[in-house]
Design a protein around this motif. Structure first.
Motif, PDB file in Angstrom:
ATOM      1  N   ILE A 180       0.875  -1.174   0.000  1.00 25.95           N
ATOM      2  CA  ILE A 180       0.000   0.000   0.000  1.00 25.95           C
ATOM      3  C   ILE A 180       0.915   1.228   0.000  1.00 25.95           C
ATOM      4  O   ILE A 180       1.710   1.401   0.910  1.00 25.95           O
ATOM      5  CB  ILE A 180      -0.898   0.021   1.250  1.00 25.95           C
ATOM      6  CG1 ILE A 180      -1.602  -1.333   1.399  1.00 25.95           C
ATOM      7  CG2 ILE A 180      -1.895   1.166   1.176  1.00 25.95           C
ATOM      8  CD1 ILE A 180      -2.371  -1.483   2.691  1.00 25.95           C
ATOM      9  N   TYR A 210       1.329   4.383   3.169  1.00 30.08           N
ATOM     10  CA  TYR A 210       1.803   4.347   4.539  1.00 30.08           C
ATOM     11  C   TYR A 210       3.325   4.289   4.574  1.00 30.08           C
ATOM     12  O   TYR A 210       3.928   3.505   3.874  1.00 30.08           O
ATOM     13  CB  TYR A 210       1.255   3.117   5.277  1.00 30.08           C
ATOM     14  CG  TYR A 210      -0.251   3.009   5.251  1.00 30.08           C
ATOM     15  CD1 TYR A 210      -1.030   4.081   5.665  1.00 30.08           C
ATOM     16  CD2 TYR A 210      -0.875   1.864   4.828  1.00 30.08           C
ATOM     17  CE1 TYR A 210      -2.404   3.991   5.641  1.00 30.08           C
ATOM     18  CE2 TYR A 210      -2.257   1.759   4.804  1.00 30.08           C
ATOM     19  CZ  TYR A 210      -3.017   2.830   5.207  1.00 30.08           C
ATOM     20  OH  TYR A 210      -4.369   2.744   5.182  1.00 30.08           O
ATOM     21  N   THR A 248      -7.029  -1.178  15.266  1.00 28.58           N
ATOM     22  CA  THR A 248      -6.978  -0.023  14.388  1.00 28.58           C
ATOM     23  C   THR A 248      -7.198  -0.531  12.974  1.00 28.58           C
ATOM     24  O   THR A 248      -6.480  -1.407  12.510  1.00 28.58           O
ATOM     25  CB  THR A 248      -5.600   0.654  14.464  1.00 28.58           C
ATOM     26  OG1 THR A 248      -5.401   1.076  15.795  1.00 28.58           O
ATOM     27  CG2 THR A 248      -5.516   1.827  13.520  1.00 28.58           C
ATOM     28  N   ARG A 249      -8.180   0.006  12.333  1.00 28.78           N
ATOM     29  CA  ARG A 249      -8.442  -0.436  10.962  1.00 28.78           C
ATOM     30  C   ARG A 249      -7.330   0.039  10.033  1.00 28.78           C
ATOM     31  O   ARG A 249      -6.773   1.114  10.210  1.00 28.78           O
ATOM     32  CB  ARG A 249      -9.749   0.179  10.485  1.00 28.78           C
ATOM     33  CG  ARG A 249     -10.903  -0.804  10.482  1.00 28.78           C
ATOM     34  CD  ARG A 249     -12.150  -0.106  10.027  1.00 28.78           C
ATOM     35  NE  ARG A 249     -12.152   0.144   8.596  1.00 28.78           N
ATOM     36  CZ  ARG A 249     -12.962   1.010   8.012  1.00 28.78           C
ATOM     37  NH1 ARG A 249     -13.818   1.708   8.732  1.00 28.78           N
ATOM     38  NH2 ARG A 249     -12.926   1.194   6.706  1.00 28.78           N
ATOM     39  N   ILE A 250      -7.022  -0.743   9.062  1.00 26.91           N
ATOM     40  CA  ILE A 250      -6.031  -0.321   8.077  1.00 26.91           C
ATOM     41  C   ILE A 250      -6.700  -0.249   6.720  1.00 26.91           C
ATOM     42  O   ILE A 250      -6.897  -1.264   6.064  1.00 26.91           O
ATOM     43  CB  ILE A 250      -4.842  -1.296   8.023  1.00 26.91           C
ATOM     44  CG1 ILE A 250      -4.240  -1.448   9.413  1.00 26.91           C
ATOM     45  CG2 ILE A 250      -3.788  -0.806   7.038  1.00 26.91           C
ATOM     46  CD1 ILE A 250      -3.232  -2.551   9.505  1.00 26.91           C
ATOM     47  N   PRO A 251      -7.046   0.949   6.295  1.00 26.25           N
ATOM     48  CA  PRO A 251      -7.698   1.082   4.994  1.00 26.25           C
ATOM     49  C   PRO A 251      -6.798   0.558   3.885  1.00 26.25           C
ATOM     50  O   PRO A 251      -5.577   0.672   3.982  1.00 26.25           O
ATOM     51  CB  PRO A 251      -7.901   2.592   4.842  1.00 26.25           C
ATOM     52  CG  PRO A 251      -7.801   3.136   6.217  1.00 26.25           C
ATOM     53  CD  PRO A 251      -6.913   2.236   6.977  1.00 26.25           C
ATOM     54  N   LEU A 252      -7.386  -0.002   2.894  1.00 25.76           N
ATOM     55  CA  LEU A 252      -6.728  -0.525   1.705  1.00 25.76           C
ATOM     56  C   LEU A 252      -5.969  -1.819   1.937  1.00 25.76           C
ATOM     57  O   LEU A 252      -5.375  -2.364   1.025  1.00 25.76           O
ATOM     58  CB  LEU A 252      -5.764   0.509   1.082  1.00 25.76           C
ATOM     59  CG  LEU A 252      -6.363   1.838   0.674  1.00 25.76           C
ATOM     60  CD1 LEU A 252      -5.311   2.673  -0.023  1.00 25.76           C
ATOM     61  CD2 LEU A 252      -7.543   1.628  -0.254  1.00 25.76           C
ATOM     62  N   ALA A 253      -5.959  -2.278   3.176  1.00 25.71           N
ATOM     63  CA  ALA A 253      -5.274  -3.532   3.437  1.00 25.71           C
ATOM     64  C   ALA A 253      -6.111  -4.660   2.844  1.00 25.71           C
ATOM     65  O   ALA A 253      -7.296  -4.484   2.581  1.00 25.71           O
ATOM     66  CB  ALA A 253      -5.113  -3.716   4.934  1.00 25.71           C
ATOM     67  N   PRO A 254      -5.480  -5.809   2.620  1.00 21.90           N
ATOM     68  CA  PRO A 254      -6.263  -6.938   2.125  1.00 21.90           C
ATOM     69  C   PRO A 254      -7.449  -7.191   3.059  1.00 21.90           C
ATOM     70  O   PRO A 254      -7.338  -6.947   4.255  1.00 21.90           O
ATOM     71  CB  PRO A 254      -5.274  -8.103   2.185  1.00 21.90           C
ATOM     72  CG  PRO A 254      -3.926  -7.490   2.228  1.00 21.90           C
ATOM     73  CD  PRO A 254      -4.085  -6.138   2.806  1.00 21.90           C
ATOM     74  N   VAL A 265      -7.093  -8.749   6.440  1.00 26.78           N
ATOM     75  CA  VAL A 265      -6.403  -8.063   7.525  1.00 26.78           C
ATOM     76  C   VAL A 265      -7.440  -7.262   8.300  1.00 26.78           C
ATOM     77  O   VAL A 265      -8.057  -6.340   7.774  1.00 26.78           O
ATOM     78  CB  VAL A 265      -5.299  -7.136   6.983  1.00 26.78           C
ATOM     79  CG1 VAL A 265      -4.691  -6.315   8.108  1.00 26.78           C
ATOM     80  CG2 VAL A 265      -4.229  -7.950   6.298  1.00 26.78           C
ATOM     81  N   ALA A 289      -4.709  -3.515  13.125  1.00 24.79           N
ATOM     82  CA  ALA A 289      -3.450  -3.632  13.845  1.00 24.79           C
ATOM     83  C   ALA A 289      -3.731  -3.339  15.303  1.00 24.79           C
ATOM     84  O   ALA A 289      -4.653  -2.606  15.635  1.00 24.79           O
ATOM     85  CB  ALA A 289      -2.424  -2.646  13.297  1.00 24.79           C
ATOM     86  N   THR A 316      -0.314  -7.371  13.522  1.00 26.21           N
ATOM     87  CA  THR A 316      -1.364  -7.307  12.515  1.00 26.21           C
ATOM     88  C   THR A 316      -2.388  -8.396  12.802  1.00 26.21           C
ATOM     89  O   THR A 316      -2.030  -9.548  12.986  1.00 26.21           O
ATOM     90  CB  THR A 316      -0.757  -7.537  11.130  1.00 26.21           C
ATOM     91  OG1 THR A 316       0.435  -6.761  11.042  1.00 26.21           O
ATOM     92  CG2 THR A 316      -1.706  -7.122  10.047  1.00 26.21           C
ATOM     93  N   ILE A 357      -5.336 -10.820  11.799  1.00 27.84           N
ATOM     94  CA  ILE A 357      -5.840 -11.496  10.602  1.00 27.84           C
ATOM     95  C   ILE A 357      -7.217 -12.073  10.930  1.00 27.84           C
ATOM     96  O   ILE A 357      -7.389 -12.751  11.936  1.00 27.84           O
ATOM     97  CB  ILE A 357      -4.920 -12.665  10.198  1.00 27.84           C
ATOM     98  CG1 ILE A 357      -3.468 -12.208  10.077  1.00 27.84           C
ATOM     99  CG2 ILE A 357      -5.404 -13.317   8.915  1.00 27.84           C
ATOM    100  CD1 ILE A 357      -3.216 -11.279   8.943  1.00 27.84           C
ATOM    101  N   PHE A 405       0.429 -13.217   1.838  1.00 29.01           N
ATOM    102  CA  PHE A 405      -0.585 -12.533   1.038  1.00 29.01           C
ATOM    103  C   PHE A 405      -0.011 -12.220  -0.318  1.00 29.01           C
ATOM    104  O   PHE A 405       1.039 -11.626  -0.428  1.00 29.01           O
ATOM    105  CB  PHE A 405      -1.038 -11.249   1.724  1.00 29.01           C
ATOM    106  CG  PHE A 405      -1.930 -11.499   2.897  1.00 29.01           C
ATOM    107  CD1 PHE A 405      -3.294 -11.377   2.787  1.00 29.01           C
ATOM    108  CD2 PHE A 405      -1.388 -11.869   4.110  1.00 29.01           C
ATOM    109  CE1 PHE A 405      -4.099 -11.616   3.856  1.00 29.01           C
ATOM    110  CE2 PHE A 405      -2.200 -12.116   5.194  1.00 29.01           C
ATOM    111  CZ  PHE A 405      -3.564 -11.986   5.078  1.00 29.01           C
ATOM    112  N   HIS A 465      -1.699 -10.644  -2.917  1.00 28.94           N
ATOM    113  CA  HIS A 465      -2.316  -9.591  -3.717  1.00 28.94           C
ATOM    114  C   HIS A 465      -1.324  -8.485  -4.006  1.00 28.94           C
ATOM    115  O   HIS A 465      -0.798  -7.908  -3.117  1.00 28.94           O
ATOM    116  CB  HIS A 465      -3.512  -8.946  -3.031  1.00 28.94           C
ATOM    117  CG  HIS A 465      -4.309  -9.891  -2.217  1.00 28.94           C
ATOM    118  ND1 HIS A 465      -5.631 -10.111  -2.424  1.00 28.94           N
ATOM    119  CD2 HIS A 465      -3.956 -10.681  -1.200  1.00 28.94           C
ATOM    120  CE1 HIS A 465      -6.070 -11.005  -1.547  1.00 28.94           C
ATOM    121  NE2 HIS A 465      -5.081 -11.359  -0.809  1.00 28.94           N
TER     122      HIS A 465
END
Lengths: 945, 159
Positions: free
Chosen positions: A625, A628, B50-56, B59, B62, B71, B73, B157, B159
């Protein structure tokens, strides 16, 4: 004594200690090449550093030693015990000189000719013959007692001074201890050993040679030298020295360096950077935990934890500072070489220069310091070389003969500011202008529109130097751009202010440390993020009724901020938190962010305070990503992602290029000055087209509009002129007059119907935002307003699909696909790309540019497709020939035709180009040919397809 | 395969067998899974993420575990199990992989099992392809089967 010297002494005495150990190891196992390399390297380093510091005597000795070691290394000389002794002697001499150096601050006088002579002879192989017998009498550890009397015999008669030494031999250990305890009083004592060792080896040499007369002479000669030296050394020291002599010689094999490691700078120890890094990390964690605790008791004044916590807090802060300090070094360390450089420059150039250094004790992180060392040196050189005038010119200008360069460092709000100021001639804008024009960085017209300061900033561009002559110091034009990029690499900035005749000032602003950064905490859709403070320029609060408003062009929000258009990125959208945020309706904040020369605004819901954070890398699975740069734990214990402004800038600065037929244009021809017609058509948004493309402005009576073949046409000058609308399907009133922009080429005419012509302006055109909408090149600020730049080519092909079809006007070219051809333009000259791409774009090509073969090939690897590649030949890195080969040898571009563009037109050159795979070769001077060739090639392709 | 059987039944069953390995068992969507005990660092209860935007999508976010960022899962998603995100309190198993910590959010922690290798079998060839990738094999327990997860593959992962 300056720090540099102190460091040198500490370092060298360490190296010497290691050398001792290594040499003895080496003697035991001469076949171990690794040890030898190690020894050689150490000696080489010592030599190098000495030379650098101008310690001539040391350098010579070390050099001679290195020569011998070099012969060992190359296998030309076998490392006999004698040879090793000689090297040890050499090391002792170095140590001796170092001791004196530490005491006096300068090299002691003395003559090393004899030693150097022997080393040289050894290197030449002269003393090698004796190896055979020498081995028997090696200065060995096993039998030091055998040697000692010899030493005495050889020297005592000659040197009565040594008398007391003989007595002390009985208790060498105590003597040695005494010496240790009185270390500070008589730091030279360490140098004592050398004499003995030297004598030992000399005597050996004598014995080996087996000829008494020669020995006598040698001893006599040596004694003379010895006496000369003694005069420089305190008698007491000499006594101890002699006493200590045998002991270390005996210990050499066993303990070696340790015993003599009386470091010249005992107050400091050297700790590996790794240990410090670990400490630093742990302290950072501690700080975070502390913050966490503080947050928990905040607002609970009665807590029994309050007091101990406060103490913990204080101690943690102190600890943090303490550990930070271990990484801190005075900025003066980076300046230490400068006085010398300035002095040399003064001598060389005949200028009178005075370097003033203020704030040398200002401390900053070692890591940062290392990185700014070279830029600083470069800038001071520049000031001395270009800035300060010759004395007579100065006098003529009414200035004192002596030119002053001042360096000033100070702290300011978590940053270090370093100022480099000279009172020289300053930057002459005129010269910069000429140079800018000559190098094609900008046109005269563009420069006219710039302020003096803006023009001066050109010196930070690559390939720029205003020095009239290229001296060996500067003027090669690879300077200030490197300086700037180095400083920006560590998150710093550099500014320049200069007044002609008065002087120039460079101000560098760099962060104190890279380990802990200060970050702005923002919130977006309930999620918090950190933005590194360093790239944050300002915060703007935006609400529907505030003076800062957001305008939307083409679905792209922009903020009008002090008459500049600031592109906006909304975190909502960027991070896919909320795709449909309406930026015009609600209250929110814009974090104005700067990355390099880019300014953009990040839209967030809420802004909190700033916090000191420790950047931790993100988990591996999240690294792809781009937004970050890390994550961290905040004071309240929660995890937060750190946004990477660079990543965001990349994302928005270079509009994504879709592969295939997407309508996206990459428009690189920003920053050109051109006349534009600004008008309104199909809506309130302002639109503009380049004046140069418009043949005339006509008012057309709508009553005369006829419809033919489903198209509105008017009779114009004996031709039928199709009328085009910006907004398709716009109904015409049947009466009244409308303004029409008339475009023409050859016998063809086309008219663009507009509602209102607003203005014709001559504007420095800055396309701020690219566009993905067909018919719009991009958006620029024109007269302070956001204006869409119309892609005329798009509309003209609507009128005549073959508008750009070339001469065959009557040919049935309508079958040619309307798909715009994608052309890749490769040239290392940005200027040339800028020049050519609008021309091609206006002719209806989709132009993508690459500043070199590597960049172009990267596009290929990304899966981009092109119909044609136009490439320069002379490019740094991979040249055009190799590029063509690379393109045609493999990958998806194998079949893409290539046209070469070069300033060289020699036949052989062209042939080479054809061999490499270019189908055409066009001289750069004849750009119009290129357009013809392009058309022809692509047409051929179209027919073939 | 019957679900919900007590894995403890298997404990001690074949204790005499040649070599034994220890596993931590847990449930996701009523399926029984196991991880080699040595891989497990910690077991946690529900913690704020804590949300992680754009993460797979797998996920979950964190979190801060004693000053380390780990992290989380969503094991359910990772295993492509459909079951709804039930309101039941989630537990998570912290594993270390390539010096990074991850916690696998699961429904319920089972037991530490000492299992004989004799009871281990390769994945049945007919097992769902997604699961076959993540699993090293299956243990036959009394009344249930435990699927052994491969941490490395689970956390790789692509992706």
């Amino acid at each position: 004594m300056d720090d540099l010297m102190r460091d040198f002494l500490a370092e060298t005495s360490e190296s010497l200690a290691i050398l001792d150990v290594e040499l003895v190891k080496f003697e035991q196992d001469p076949s171990d090449a690794e040890i030898l390399m190690n020894i050689f390297r150490l000696m080489h380093t010592i030599k190098g550093t000495c030379g650098f510091l101008g310690l001539a005597r040391l350098e010579k000795v070390a050099h001679a030693g290195e020569d011998v070691l070099g012969k060992f290394r190359d296998g030309e000389l076998s490392p006999s015990p004698k040879a090793v002794s000689l090297i040890l002697t050499c090391i002792d001499r170095i140590r001796e000189i170092l001791a004196a150096l530490e005491e006096q601050g300068s090299e002691p006088d003395g003559n090393d000719e004899e030693l150097i002579g022997r080393l040289a002879a050894m290197a030449a192989g002269a003393e090698d013959e004796m190896v055979a017998d020498g081995s028997v009498e090696e200065p060995t550890v096993e039998e030091p007692t055998v040697e000692e009397p010899t030493v005495e015999e050889a020297t005592v008669e000659e040197r009565t001074v040594e008398e007391p030494a003989a007595d002390e031999i009985a208790f060498p250990d105590e003597a040695a201890q005494d010496e240790d305890t009185c270390d500070e009083g008589a730091p030279v004592c360490d140098g004592g050993f050398p004499i003995a060792a030297e004598l030992v080896s000399e005597v050996e040499a004598a014995l080996r040679e087996g000829c008494q007369p020669a020995t006598d002479q040698e001893i006599a000669a040596e004694c003379l030298a010895e006496r000369a030296r003694e005069e420089h050394e305190p008698a007491s020291a000499t006594a101890v020295e002699a006493a200590e002599g045998p002991a270390p010689a005996a210990k050499d094999k066993a303990a070696g360096g340790e015993d003599r490691k009386a470091a010249p700078a005992p107050q400091s120890i050297r700790v590996s950077v790794d240990v410090l890094e670990t400490l630093m990390t742990m302290v950072s964690e501690l700080v975070l935990t502390r913050n966490n605790l503080l947050q928990m008791v905040r607002g609970r004044d009665d807590s029994e934890f309050l007091e101990p916590l406060q103490r913990l807090s204080l101690i943690t802060t102190d600890l943090q500072e303490g550990v930070m300090k271990t990484r801190m070094q005075p900025v003066g360390n980076a300046w230490s070489k400068l006085p010398r450089i300035v002095r040399d420059l003064a001598v060389e150039s005949g200028k009178k220069l005075d370097l003033q250094m203020i704030g040398a004790e200002t401390e900053l992180d070692r890591q940062v310091l290392e990185l700014i060392k070279d830029p600083l040196m470069h800038m001071v050189r520049n000031s001395a070389d270009h800035g300060i005038e010759m004395p007579r010119d100065r006098v003529a200008a009414g200035k004192p003969e002596m030119g002053i360069i001042s360096l000033r460092a100070f702290h300011e709000g978590g940053h270090i500011i370093i100022e480099i100021k000279d009172d020289g001639r300053g930057l002459t804008t005129r010269k910069i202008r000429e140079k800018v024009i000559a190098t094609g960085l900008a046109t005269e017209a563009e420069l006219d529109g710039m302020s003096e300061n803006q023009i001066q900033q050109f010196i930070f561009k690559a390939g720029f130097s205003t020095a009239e002559t290229v001296t060996n110091v500067s003027g090669r034009g690879v300077g200030m751009d490197v300086v700037r990029s180095n400083i920006e690499k560590i998150g710093g900035t550099i500014e320049l202010k200069s007044t002609a005749g008065k002087g120039s000032t460079f101000t560098i602003k760099i962060p104190l440390t890279l380990a802990i950064v200060s970050a702005l905490i923002v919130e977006c859709m309930g999620e918090r993020f950190a933005i590194p403070q360093l790239s944050v320029r300002e915060l703007v609060r935006v609400s529907p009724n505030s003076e800062n408003t957001v305008e939307v062009i083409n679905d792209t929000p922009v903020l009008r901020l002090r008459n500049r258009l600031l592109p906006l990125v909304s975190l909502h959208e960027l991070l896919a938190l909320d795709q449909d945020k309406d930026l015009t309706a609600t209250d929110y904040f814009v974090v104005v962010t700067q990355v390099g020369a880019h300014n953009f605004g990040i839209v967030v819901d809420q802004v909190f305070d700033t916090e000191e954070i420790v950047v931790k890398p993100v988990a591996r699975m999240l690294r792809k990503i781009p937004f970050y740069s890390g994550n961290t734990i905040l004071g309240d214990g929660s995890v937060i992602m750190i946004l990477d402004p660079n990543g965001i800038a990349t994302q928005i600065g270079q509009p994504a290029v879709t592969s295939g037929d997407g309508g996206e244009h990459i428009t690189h021809y920003a920053e050109q000055r051109s006349s534009l017609i600004v008008f309104r058509a199909g809506g309130d948004a302002l639109k503009a087209v380049p004046m140069g493309l418009v043949a005339r402005l006509e008012d057309v009576d709508m009553a005369t509009v006829e419809h033919a073949n489903g198209r509105a046409v008017v009779q114009y000058r004996g031709h039928l002129m199709p009328l085009i609308d910006i907004e398709p399907g716009m109904a015409y009133e049947s009466t009244g007059k409308k303004s029409v922009l008339v475009f023409s080429e050859g016998e063809r005419w086309a008219g663009l119907v507009v509602d209102e012509i607003i203005d014709i302006i001559d504007e420095h055109l800055q396309i701020g935002l690219g566009s993905s909408r067909e018919g719009v090149i991009g958006t620029a600020i024109i007269n302070g307003k956001a204006t869409d730049l119309i892609d005329i080519a798009y509309y003209l092909t609507q009128a005549f699909s073959d508008w750009f079809g070339g001469e065959e006007y009557d040919a049935p070219t309508a079958t040619v696909s309307l798909r715009r051809k994608r052309v890749l333009l490769v040239d290392d000259s940005r200027f040339f790309l800028n020049l050519l791409s609008p021309q091609l774009a206006i002719l209806g090509y989709d132009v993508v540019t690459a500043e070199g073969a590597a960049e172009a090939l990267a596009l290929r690897d990304k899966g981009q497709r092109f119909d044609l590649i136009v490439s320069d030949i002379d490019m740094p890195g991979m040249n055009g020939f190799d590029f063509a080969k690379a393109v045609h040898n493999e990958g998806k571009w194998e079949d893409v035709p290539m046209i070469a563009l070069s300033s060289h037109t020699a036949r052989s050159y062209m042939d080479r180009g054809r061999d490499a795979g270019f189908i055409e070769f066009v001289p750069k001077s004849r750009r119009n040919d290129l357009l013809t060739v392009l058309n022809r090639t692509l047409e051929d392709l179209g027919e073939a397809a | 395969m019957t679900h919900g059987a007590d894995p403890r039944a298997a404990k001690g069953g074949d204790a005499a067998a040649s070599s034994e390995l220890e596993f931590l068992s847990f449930f996701v969507d009523d399926h029984l899974f196991g991880l080699p005990l040595l891989k497990v660092q910690d077991v946690l209860d529900t913690r704020p993420l804590t949300r992680i935007p754009l993460a797979p999508p797998e996920v979950a976010g964190a979190l801060n575990l004693r000053g380390r960022i780990i992290t989380a899962i969503d094991t359910r998603k990772r295993l492509a199990l459909r079951g709804s995100d039930s309101e039941t309190s989630h537990m998570s198993v912290v594993v270390e992989h390539e010096s990074e910590l991850c916690n696998l959010i699961v429904d319920k922690i089972g037991d530490v099992l000492r299992l004989a290798e004799d009871n281990f079998e390769q994945n049945p060839a007919t097992l769902d392809a997604a699961w076959r990738d993540f699993s090293t094999g299956v243990y036959r327990l009394e009344g249930d089967l435990m699927i052994v997860l491969d941490v490395a593959k689970l956390l790789a992962f692509q992706h």
